[in-house]
Design a protein around this motif. Structure first.
Motif, PDB file in Angstrom:
ATOM      1  N   ALA A 122       0.824  -1.209   0.000  1.00 48.34           N
ATOM      2  CA  ALA A 122       0.000   0.000   0.000  1.00 48.34           C
ATOM      3  C   ALA A 122       0.858   1.259   0.000  1.00 48.34           C
ATOM      4  O   ALA A 122       0.559   2.235  -0.705  1.00 48.34           O
ATOM      5  CB  ALA A 122      -0.933  -0.014   1.212  1.00 48.34           C
ATOM      6  N   ARG A 123       1.933   1.254   0.784  1.00 45.52           N
ATOM      7  CA  ARG A 123       2.822   2.422   0.814  1.00 45.52           C
ATOM      8  C   ARG A 123       3.460   2.659  -0.551  1.00 45.52           C
ATOM      9  O   ARG A 123       3.633   3.809  -0.966  1.00 45.52           O
ATOM     10  CB  ARG A 123       3.915   2.209   1.861  1.00 45.52           C
ATOM     11  CG  ARG A 123       3.465   2.327   3.284  1.00 45.52           C
ATOM     12  CD  ARG A 123       3.109   3.748   3.652  1.00 45.52           C
ATOM     13  NE  ARG A 123       4.243   4.656   3.589  1.00 45.52           N
ATOM     14  CZ  ARG A 123       4.176   5.945   3.893  1.00 45.52           C
ATOM     15  NH1 ARG A 123       3.006   6.470   4.265  1.00 45.52           N
ATOM     16  NH2 ARG A 123       5.231   6.721   3.824  1.00 45.52           N
ATOM     17  N   ARG A 124       3.791   1.612  -1.233  1.00 48.36           N
ATOM     18  CA  ARG A 124       4.419   1.756  -2.548  1.00 48.36           C
ATOM     19  C   ARG A 124       3.464   2.369  -3.568  1.00 48.36           C
ATOM     20  O   ARG A 124       3.901   2.945  -4.564  1.00 48.36           O
ATOM     21  CB  ARG A 124       4.907   0.400  -3.049  1.00 48.36           C
ATOM     22  CG  ARG A 124       6.087  -0.145  -2.272  1.00 48.36           C
ATOM     23  CD  ARG A 124       6.403  -1.562  -2.734  1.00 48.36           C
ATOM     24  NE  ARG A 124       6.751  -1.614  -4.143  1.00 48.36           N
ATOM     25  CZ  ARG A 124       7.978  -1.466  -4.632  1.00 48.36           C
ATOM     26  NH1 ARG A 124       8.988  -1.262  -3.805  1.00 48.36           N
ATOM     27  NH2 ARG A 124       8.204  -1.520  -5.931  1.00 48.36           N
ATOM     28  N   HIS A 125       2.161   2.248  -3.335  1.00 50.15           N
ATOM     29  CA  HIS A 125       1.170   2.781  -4.271  1.00 50.15           C
ATOM     30  C   HIS A 125       0.404   3.960  -3.681  1.00 50.15           C
ATOM     31  O   HIS A 125      -0.629   4.369  -4.245  1.00 50.15           O
ATOM     32  CB  HIS A 125       0.191   1.680  -4.687  1.00 50.15           C
ATOM     33  CG  HIS A 125       0.824   0.598  -5.499  1.00 50.15           C
ATOM     34  ND1 HIS A 125       1.481  -0.472  -4.929  1.00 50.15           N
ATOM     35  CD2 HIS A 125       0.928   0.429  -6.860  1.00 50.15           C
ATOM     36  CE1 HIS A 125       1.939  -1.265  -5.886  1.00 50.15           C
ATOM     37  NE2 HIS A 125       1.626  -0.739  -7.066  1.00 50.15           N
ATOM     38  N   GLY A 126       0.888   4.515  -2.573  1.00 48.79           N
ATOM     39  CA  GLY A 126       0.266   5.703  -1.998  1.00 48.79           C
ATOM     40  C   GLY A 126      -1.088   5.467  -1.379  1.00 48.79           C
ATOM     41  O   GLY A 126      -1.903   6.398  -1.296  1.00 48.79           O
ATOM     42  N   ILE A 127      -1.366   4.262  -0.901  1.00 55.85           N
ATOM     43  CA  ILE A 127      -2.673   3.907  -0.342  1.00 55.85           C
ATOM     44  C   ILE A 127      -2.582   3.851   1.177  1.00 55.85           C
ATOM     45  O   ILE A 127      -1.618   3.324   1.733  1.00 55.85           O
ATOM     46  CB  ILE A 127      -3.147   2.544  -0.890  1.00 55.85           C
ATOM     47  CG1 ILE A 127      -3.259   2.601  -2.415  1.00 55.85           C
ATOM     48  CG2 ILE A 127      -4.468   2.138  -0.265  1.00 55.85           C
ATOM     49  CD1 ILE A 127      -3.528   1.251  -3.046  1.00 55.85           C
ATOM     50  N   ARG A 128      -3.587   4.394   1.833  1.00 54.27           N
ATOM     51  CA  ARG A 128      -3.673   4.286   3.285  1.00 54.27           C
ATOM     52  C   ARG A 128      -4.210   2.899   3.651  1.00 54.27           C
ATOM     53  O   ARG A 128      -5.207   2.437   3.073  1.00 54.27           O
ATOM     54  CB  ARG A 128      -4.574   5.368   3.869  1.00 54.27           C
ATOM     55  CG  ARG A 128      -4.055   6.789   3.653  1.00 54.27           C
ATOM     56  CD  ARG A 128      -4.945   7.795   4.343  1.00 54.27           C
ATOM     57  NE  ARG A 128      -4.554   9.155   4.066  1.00 54.27           N
ATOM     58  CZ  ARG A 128      -3.635   9.836   4.751  1.00 54.27           C
ATOM     59  NH1 ARG A 128      -3.020   9.256   5.771  1.00 54.27           N
ATOM     60  NH2 ARG A 128      -3.335  11.086   4.427  1.00 54.27           N
ATOM     61  N   LEU A 129      -3.576   2.268   4.635  1.00 54.92           N
ATOM     62  CA  LEU A 129      -3.925   0.890   4.960  1.00 54.92           C
ATOM     63  C   LEU A 129      -5.303   0.738   5.608  1.00 54.92           C
ATOM     64  O   LEU A 129      -6.016  -0.219   5.274  1.00 54.92           O
ATOM     65  CB  LEU A 129      -2.848   0.284   5.869  1.00 54.92           C
ATOM     66  CG  LEU A 129      -2.961  -1.219   6.122  1.00 54.92           C
ATOM     67  CD1 LEU A 129      -2.881  -1.990   4.810  1.00 54.92           C
ATOM     68  CD2 LEU A 129      -1.860  -1.680   7.076  1.00 54.92           C
ATOM     69  N   PRO A 130      -5.755   1.614   6.536  1.00 52.24           N
ATOM     70  CA  PRO A 130      -7.069   1.397   7.169  1.00 52.24           C
ATOM     71  C   PRO A 130      -8.230   1.312   6.185  1.00 52.24           C
ATOM     72  O   PRO A 130      -9.018   0.357   6.245  1.00 52.24           O
ATOM     73  CB  PRO A 130      -7.192   2.590   8.126  1.00 52.24           C
ATOM     74  CG  PRO A 130      -5.790   2.934   8.472  1.00 52.24           C
ATOM     75  CD  PRO A 130      -5.011   2.703   7.211  1.00 52.24           C
ATOM     76  N   PRO A 131      -8.401   2.275   5.248  1.00 57.62           N
ATOM     77  CA  PRO A 131      -9.516   2.120   4.306  1.00 57.62           C
ATOM     78  C   PRO A 131      -9.358   0.925   3.387  1.00 57.62           C
ATOM     79  O   PRO A 131     -10.351   0.312   2.972  1.00 57.62           O
ATOM     80  CB  PRO A 131      -9.497   3.445   3.518  1.00 57.62           C
ATOM     81  CG  PRO A 131      -8.129   3.982   3.693  1.00 57.62           C
ATOM     82  CD  PRO A 131      -7.689   3.543   5.052  1.00 57.62           C
ATOM     83  N   PHE A 132      -8.111   0.579   3.066  1.00 58.14           N
ATOM     84  CA  PHE A 132      -7.886  -0.608   2.239  1.00 58.14           C
ATOM     85  C   PHE A 132      -8.332  -1.865   2.986  1.00 58.14           C
ATOM     86  O   PHE A 132      -8.936  -2.768   2.395  1.00 58.14           O
ATOM     87  CB  PHE A 132      -6.406  -0.695   1.866  1.00 58.14           C
ATOM     88  CG  PHE A 132      -6.101  -1.760   0.859  1.00 58.14           C
ATOM     89  CD1 PHE A 132      -6.279  -1.538  -0.494  1.00 58.14           C
ATOM     90  CD2 PHE A 132      -5.634  -3.003   1.263  1.00 58.14           C
ATOM     91  CE1 PHE A 132      -6.002  -2.534  -1.432  1.00 58.14           C
ATOM     92  CE2 PHE A 132      -5.347  -3.997   0.345  1.00 58.14           C
ATOM     93  CZ  PHE A 132      -5.531  -3.761  -1.011  1.00 58.14           C
ATOM     94  N   GLY A 133      -8.023  -1.931   4.282  1.00 56.14           N
ATOM     95  CA  GLY A 133      -8.462  -3.075   5.078  1.00 56.14           C
ATOM     96  C   GLY A 133      -9.972  -3.154   5.180  1.00 56.14           C
ATOM     97  O   GLY A 133     -10.548  -4.252   5.184  1.00 56.14           O
ATOM     98  N   ASP A 134     -10.649  -2.002   5.263  1.00 61.13           N
ATOM     99  CA  ASP A 134     -12.116  -2.008   5.310  1.00 61.13           C
ATOM    100  C   ASP A 134     -12.702  -2.602   4.031  1.00 61.13           C
ATOM    101  O   ASP A 134     -13.692  -3.341   4.068  1.00 61.13           O
ATOM    102  CB  ASP A 134     -12.640  -0.586   5.509  1.00 61.13           C
ATOM    103  CG  ASP A 134     -12.351  -0.053   6.900  1.00 61.13           C
ATOM    104  OD1 ASP A 134     -12.244  -0.873   7.835  1.00 61.13           O
ATOM    105  OD2 ASP A 134     -12.221   1.171   7.058  1.00 61.13           O
ATOM    106  N   ALA A 135     -12.119  -2.245   2.900  1.00 64.78           N
ATOM    107  CA  ALA A 135     -12.627  -2.773   1.630  1.00 64.78           C
ATOM    108  C   ALA A 135     -12.385  -4.269   1.499  1.00 64.78           C
ATOM    109  O   ALA A 135     -13.202  -4.992   0.916  1.00 64.78           O
ATOM    110  CB  ALA A 135     -11.972  -2.023   0.463  1.00 64.78           C
ATOM    111  N   LEU A 136     -11.277  -4.763   2.055  1.00 66.45           N
ATOM    112  CA  LEU A 136     -10.906  -6.169   1.894  1.00 66.45           C
ATOM    113  C   LEU A 136     -11.386  -7.066   3.021  1.00 66.45           C
ATOM    114  O   LEU A 136     -11.218  -8.300   2.940  1.00 66.45           O
ATOM    115  CB  LEU A 136      -9.386  -6.283   1.783  1.00 66.45           C
ATOM    116  CG  LEU A 136      -8.756  -6.175   0.380  1.00 66.45           C
ATOM    117  CD1 LEU A 136      -9.125  -7.389  -0.454  1.00 66.45           C
ATOM    118  CD2 LEU A 136      -9.142  -4.891  -0.325  1.00 66.45           C
ATOM    119  N   ALA A 137     -11.965  -6.524   4.072  1.00 65.75           N
ATOM    120  CA  ALA A 137     -12.340  -7.346   5.228  1.00 65.75           C
ATOM    121  C   ALA A 137     -13.316  -8.473   4.875  1.00 65.75           C
ATOM    122  O   ALA A 137     -13.034  -9.649   5.152  1.00 65.75           O
ATOM    123  CB  ALA A 137     -12.896  -6.455   6.346  1.00 65.75           C
TER     124      ALA A 137
END
Length: 496
Positions: A122-137
């Protein structure tokens, strides 16, 4: 004898084998279930991430990092909590700890180390991890449920013996060397039933699917974010895993006589619940799911990010009931956003007078048209509706009536803005001169009445002359000439 036979036939049979061979290539059911779970998680996770404002393909980019880390973490946790099997008196050798295809992945380690890999991606693509985790939960938990089917083929993760109708038959399996054991992954069943046990893997599968459904419902209804949905997934899974661990009887590391995974479930649940309570409410808006640098790049490309199409979390919070009341018209003090926007549009397009109050036309909309075309003399609006209170330009000529007549043509000349006043002044003067020549000197009362009558006539003449000035400048020059002649004592009717 008939009753027991019918009862045994109601039990769930285990698969005869968990590995198939295509020539020299083995196809392992456990590995296939994990692969299917990953594919489903990436596909569904990509759809959910795009719905939250993310870009196409970013889930796969992060999964390239998260999946290997998760597999390594799951294997490390399994070996660490079941080390006797590989480094003690167990049936396996230390080298077998590397054979991940033989089964044995701890979900706790997979989630923990998988999150580390996801953070790197996520850091390599400029993405914040918390919202990404919400989408993938929800997709991750559904992948776990699919992976539990692999435990069914491996005849593992089962519970204590039972007599319930849905009990699972555990068969004895024999490998190519003739070694017989129920735990052989590569063996084939010989039909001998070793035990009837609780299918705890099935319990966990069903519980995981139920939590997935609840997560989707909660996410759609409350629009939560900032990692809280992922925390809710972890907490919900821990509740089910706690109950399943109490039913299992396969060998495991014990702490004070209790399986280690029971303690793990309690600790992880407490951490997830605390995060859910302390994390911010609402959901990330626009491009907040990205780090600033990445957000600026996407903004330059015209991307807007996440737009909530139902209600404003900042305005209504996590409770949709207030939003539903607002949508139904019961807005209370908050008001309706649509009504406020309509009122603002009406106020913006409504002309206003000098006092700031909205203009209301009693007859026609001509006043509004003149107001929108640009600055003009307010006497046009007043005279269009009939006689009214004179303004400053009307009062000044009225005062000059009392002055002795005999002004020269040069005195009647004025600027274009004062043409109306000069012409009105000339008409009033000529009318007074005519009355004086016919009747002679009169009292002050007669002069006052004449002044009042001339004021009314001058208002009408003023409106007509100003209209002529606006339409044709030549007629304005003619009006000035007439005004000069009238000032010398000509008949007022000559102006017409």
């Amino acid at each position: 004898m008939t009753a027991p036979t019918s009862t045994i036939l109601a039990y769930i049979p285990s698969p005869p084998e968990g590995v198939w061979h295509l020539g020299p290539l083995p196809l392992r059911a456990y590995a296939l279930c994990i692969i299917v779970g990953i594919i489903v998680a990436v596909w569904w996770g990509n759809r959910r991430w795009k719905a939250r404002g993310g870009q196409e393909g970013e889930v796969l980019d992060v999964a390239i990092w998260a999946v290997p880390f998760g597999l390594v973490g799951g294997r490390l946790y399994h070996v660490a909590t079941d080390w006797q099997t590989y480094f003690g008196d167990g049936p396996k050798e230390p080298i077998d700890a590397l054979k991940i295809w033989d089964g044995g992945l701890g979900i706790w380690g997979a989630v923990l180390l998988g999150a580390v890999g996801a953070w790197i991606g996520a850091r390599r693509h400029g993405i914040r991890l918390p919202p990404f985790g919400d989408a993938l939960a929800p997709p991750i938990l559904l992948a776990q449920a699919i992976g539990r089917v692999g435990n069914y083929f491996n005849q593992e993760l089962y519970g204590r013996e039972t007599t319930v109708p849905w009990g699972l038959k555990i068969y004895e399996r024999v490998d190519s060397d003739g070694f017989a054991d129920p735990g052989l992954i590569t063996g084939t069943s010989n039909g001998h039933v070793v035990a009837i046990v609780h299918p705890t893997f099935l319990y966990e599968l069903l519980w995981s699917v139920l939590v997935v459904i609840l997560l989707v419902i909660v996410d759609r209804r409350f629009r939560i974010g900032h990692g809280r949905l992922f925390a809710l997934y972890v907490a919900g899974y821990c509740v089910g895993r706690f109950g399943v661990e109490l039913m299992r009887s396969d060998p495991a590391t014990l702490i004070f006589g209790t399986r280690i995974n029971v303690f793990t479930a309690v600790v992880v649940f407490a951490c997830a619940a605390a995060y859910f309570v302390l994390a911010p409410n609402g959901r990330e808006r626009g491009l907040e799911i990205y780090h600033p640098e990445r957000a600026e790049e996407l903004e330059e490309l015209g991307e807007t990010g996440y737009v909530d199409d139902r209600y404003d979390d900042d305005r209504y919070g996590d409770d949709p009931e207030e939003y539903e009341a607002a949508a139904a018209g019961d807005t209370g003090s908050a008001g309706s956003a649509a009504e406020a926007a309509l009122a603002a549009a009406i106020a913006r397009h409504t002309p206003h007078g000098d006092d700031g109050e909205p203009m209301i036309s009693e007859t026609t909309s001509d006043a509004w048209v003149l107001e929108s075309e640009g600055p003009s003399d307010d006497s046009n609006v007043d005279d269009a509706d009939g006689p009214s209170e004179p303004d400053v330009s009307t009062v000044e000529p009225a005062e000059s009536i009392a002055e002795p007549t005999g002004s020269t043509p040069a005195d009647s000349e004025s600027t274009p803005d004062d043409t109306d006043s000069a012409e009105s002044d000339a008409a009033q003067t000529s009318e007074v001169d005519g009355e004086e020549s016919a009747e002679g000197p009169d009292t002050v009362t007669s002069d006052t009445e004449a002044d009042s009558d001339s004021d009314t006539d001058s208002d009408t003449d003023s409106a007509e002359s100003e209209a002529d000035i606006d339409t044709d400048s030549a007629e304005s020059d003619a009006a000035e000439s007439d005004a000069a002649e009238s000032a010398d004592g000509s008949d007022p009717t000559d102006q017409k």
